[in-house]
Motif scaffolding. Structure first.
Motif, mmCIF file in Angstrom:
data_model
loop_
_atom_site.group_PDB
_atom_site.id
_atom_site.type_symbol
_atom_site.label_atom_id
_atom_site.label_comp_id
_atom_site.label_asym_id
_atom_site.label_seq_id
_atom_site.Cartn_x
_atom_site.Cartn_y
_atom_site.Cartn_z
ATOM 1 N N ALA A 1 17.282 44.957 65.314
ATOM 2 C CA ALA A 1 18.742 44.958 65.235
ATOM 3 C C ALA A 1 19.388 44.471 66.534
ATOM 4 C CB ALA A 1 19.238 46.358 64.876
ATOM 5 N N TRP A 2 18.835 44.850 67.677
ATOM 6 C CA TRP A 2 19.450 44.453 68.945
ATOM 7 C C TRP A 2 19.454 42.948 69.134
ATOM 8 C CZ3 TRP A 2 16.623 41.637 72.402
ATOM 9 C CH2 TRP A 2 15.222 41.717 72.310
ATOM 10 N N GLU A 3 18.514 42.253 68.497
ATOM 11 C CA GLU A 3 18.470 40.800 68.630
ATOM 12 C C GLU A 3 19.634 40.156 67.889
ATOM 13 O OE1 GLU A 3 14.236 39.111 68.785
ATOM 14 O OE2 GLU A 3 13.963 41.007 67.675
ATOM 15 N N LEU A 4 19.952 40.659 66.722
ATOM 16 C CA LEU A 4 21.120 40.143 66.000
ATOM 17 C C LEU A 4 22.401 40.473 66.752
ATOM 18 C CD1 LEU A 4 21.828 40.252 62.209
ATOM 19 C CD2 LEU A 4 23.545 41.094 63.797
ATOM 20 N N GLU A 5 22.452 41.646 67.361
ATOM 21 C CA GLU A 5 23.671 42.070 68.055
ATOM 22 C C GLU A 5 23.955 41.228 69.301
ATOM 23 O OE1 GLU A 5 23.100 46.249 68.652
ATOM 24 O OE2 GLU A 5 23.891 46.757 66.655
ATOM 25 N N GLN A 6 23.003 40.440 69.735
ATOM 26 C CA GLN A 6 23.227 39.531 70.862
ATOM 27 C C GLN A 6 23.679 38.140 70.412
ATOM 28 O OE1 GLN A 6 19.595 39.534 73.184
ATOM 29 N NE2 GLN A 6 20.144 41.426 74.236
ATOM 30 N N ALA A 7 23.877 37.965 69.121
ATOM 31 C CA ALA A 7 24.173 36.641 68.573
ATOM 32 C C ALA A 7 25.586 36.175 68.912
ATOM 33 C CB ALA A 7 23.986 36.650 67.059
ATOM 34 N N ASP A 8 25.766 34.868 68.863
ATOM 35 C CA ASP A 8 27.090 34.264 69.015
ATOM 36 C C ASP A 8 27.809 34.208 67.669
ATOM 37 O OD1 ASP A 8 26.485 33.579 71.768
ATOM 38 O OD2 ASP A 8 25.211 31.981 70.945
ATOM 39 N N GLU A 9 27.053 33.887 66.632
ATOM 40 C CA GLU A 9 27.602 33.780 65.281
ATOM 41 C C GLU A 9 26.705 34.540 64.313
ATOM 42 O OE1 GLU A 9 28.489 29.742 63.997
ATOM 43 O OE2 GLU A 9 28.262 29.034 66.078
ATOM 44 N N CYS A 10 27.286 34.941 63.184
ATOM 45 C CA CYS A 10 26.516 35.610 62.133
ATOM 46 C C CYS A 10 27.162 35.289 60.792
ATOM 47 C CB CYS A 10 26.505 37.125 62.377
ATOM 48 S SG CYS A 10 25.546 38.094 61.181
ATOM 49 N N PHE A 11 26.337 35.053 59.777
ATOM 50 C CA PHE A 11 26.868 34.850 58.428
ATOM 51 C C PHE A 11 25.825 35.275 57.406
ATOM 52 C CE2 PHE A 11 24.948 30.769 59.605
ATOM 53 C CZ PHE A 11 24.225 30.413 58.481
ATOM 54 N N ILE A 12 26.287 35.451 56.189
ATOM 55 C CA ILE A 12 25.402 35.807 55.081
ATOM 56 C C ILE A 12 25.498 34.734 54.012
ATOM 57 C CG2 ILE A 12 25.486 38.294 55.512
ATOM 58 C CD1 ILE A 12 27.614 38.497 53.287
ATOM 59 N N THR A 13 24.504 34.694 53.126
ATOM 60 C CA THR A 13 24.497 33.707 52.051
ATOM 61 C C THR A 13 24.263 34.380 50.712
ATOM 62 O OG1 THR A 13 22.115 33.295 52.358
ATOM 63 C CG2 THR A 13 23.646 31.854 53.541
ATOM 64 N N THR A 14 24.995 33.912 49.702
ATOM 65 C CA THR A 14 24.774 34.310 48.316
ATOM 66 C C THR A 14 25.026 33.095 47.435
ATOM 67 O OG1 THR A 14 27.027 34.924 47.582
ATOM 68 C CG2 THR A 14 25.823 36.552 48.900
ATOM 69 N N ALA A 15 24.488 33.109 46.221
ATOM 70 C CA ALA A 15 24.667 31.972 45.316
ATOM 71 C C ALA A 15 26.111 31.822 44.875
ATOM 72 C CB ALA A 15 23.762 32.136 44.094
ATOM 73 N N VAL A 16 26.842 32.926 44.801
ATOM 74 C CA VAL A 16 28.220 32.882 44.306
ATOM 75 C C VAL A 16 29.213 32.655 45.439
ATOM 76 C CG1 VAL A 16 30.039 34.206 43.148
ATOM 77 C CG2 VAL A 16 27.690 34.292 42.290
#
Length: 287
Positions: free
Chosen positions: A227-242
């Motif tokens: 989790a700490w690695e994601l928390e250091q990110a500049d950007e974050c997004f999720i993907t779904t088909a819809v």
């Protein structure tokens, strides 16, 4: 609204399945969700193939071809002339109580359809770390199955999925996926996402985004992350088909670039360009 069940068009309020269907008794069933663009489910082949893989592993026959499903989609969308949100659902079918069958030759096949909810691309969501740990799939590859209790339990942690998404970690604290999505983040120009070897859903949109990143020469790292690695990110997004690519503005007190993320915007725009290419000669509205 009409749905389609075992070759027949039926009003949704008249749909009925037997309590002896093993999809009900034992959760033995699989589904795919997808949407249409200009009336066409552009990545239906990929969804169809993933569904057939699951059915084959559990010896559930499927009596229809891809062309049959495409024709049904067109007719169901014609009810109101609008884009559709679809769920293609296959359960094992009717059998006596007990795990006696060695194969399921008469499944219950339903194609549900509802009008696609209005969406504004670039609308941000917030994320939270879930207390519910991601479970392990029943087989090597995770499929979209009726065994959905882990997702339902996690969803109960959130007041609404419309503005939030929950991020699973496994029992060891390794990032897995969202309740209804795959997870990506960007740090120093590199795109990160959990590996499917961790037992996450091999999402169709996830795969497309990785392909697009490679075309755009964005380095991609699939692996095992905390989790700490994601928390250091500049950007974050999720993907779904819809919902396609959905920017994440924050997780807890950690903020990301959200809809202003440079690589998020670049990837989403490229994704829409691919959709237009798939539509071919169809009249394409501004997506």
């Amino acid at each position: 609204m009409l749905c389609w069940m075992n070759g027949h068009y039926i009003d949704e309020q008249d749909l009925k399945i037997s309590p002896f269907d093993h999809g009900f008794l034992y959760g033995l069933g699989f589904f795919e969700t997808f949407r249409t663009y200009e009336g066409k489910a552009v990545y239906l082949h990929e969804h169809f193939s993933r569904l057939l893989e699951a059915l084959k592993e559990y010896r559930i026959h499927f009596p229809y071809r891809l062309q049959n499903i495409e024709e049904v989609i067109e007719k169901l969308n014609a009810q109101d002339g609008k884009e559709g949100y679809f769920r293609l659902n296959v359960s094992a079918g009717v059998h006596p109580i007990g795990l006696a069958p060695s194969e399921y030759t008469e499944p219950t096949v339903i194609l549900f359809r509802k009008e696609l909810p209005e969406m504004v691309r670039g609308t941000e969501k917030e994320a939270v770390w879930l207390k519910t740990a991601r479970n392990s799939p029943e087989q090597q590859t995770r499929y979209k199955s009726h065994h959905y209790g882990n997702n339902v339990r996690a969803r109960l942690e959130l007041p609404s999925l419309a503005t939030q998404e929950g991020f699973f970690t496994d029992q060891n604290g390794v990032i897995a996926e969202g309740i209804t999505s795959n997870v990506f983040w960007i740090k120093d120009g590199i795109l990160y996402t959990p590996s499917t070897n961790l037992g996450i859903l091999p999402g169709i949109t996830r795969k497309k985004v990785i392909q697009l990143a490679e075309e755009l020469q964005i380095p991609v790292r699939e692996g095992r992350f905390m989790a700490w690695e994601l928390e250091q990110a500049d950007e974050c997004f999720i993907t779904t088909a819809v919902q396609e690519l959905v920017p994440i503005s924050r997780i807890g007190e950690v903020r990301f670039a959200g809809s202003e993320g440079r690589l998020y915007k670049k990837l989403h725009q490229k994704y829409l360009q691919k959709i237009v290419m798939c539509l071919g000669d169809r009249h394409v509205r501004k997506l």
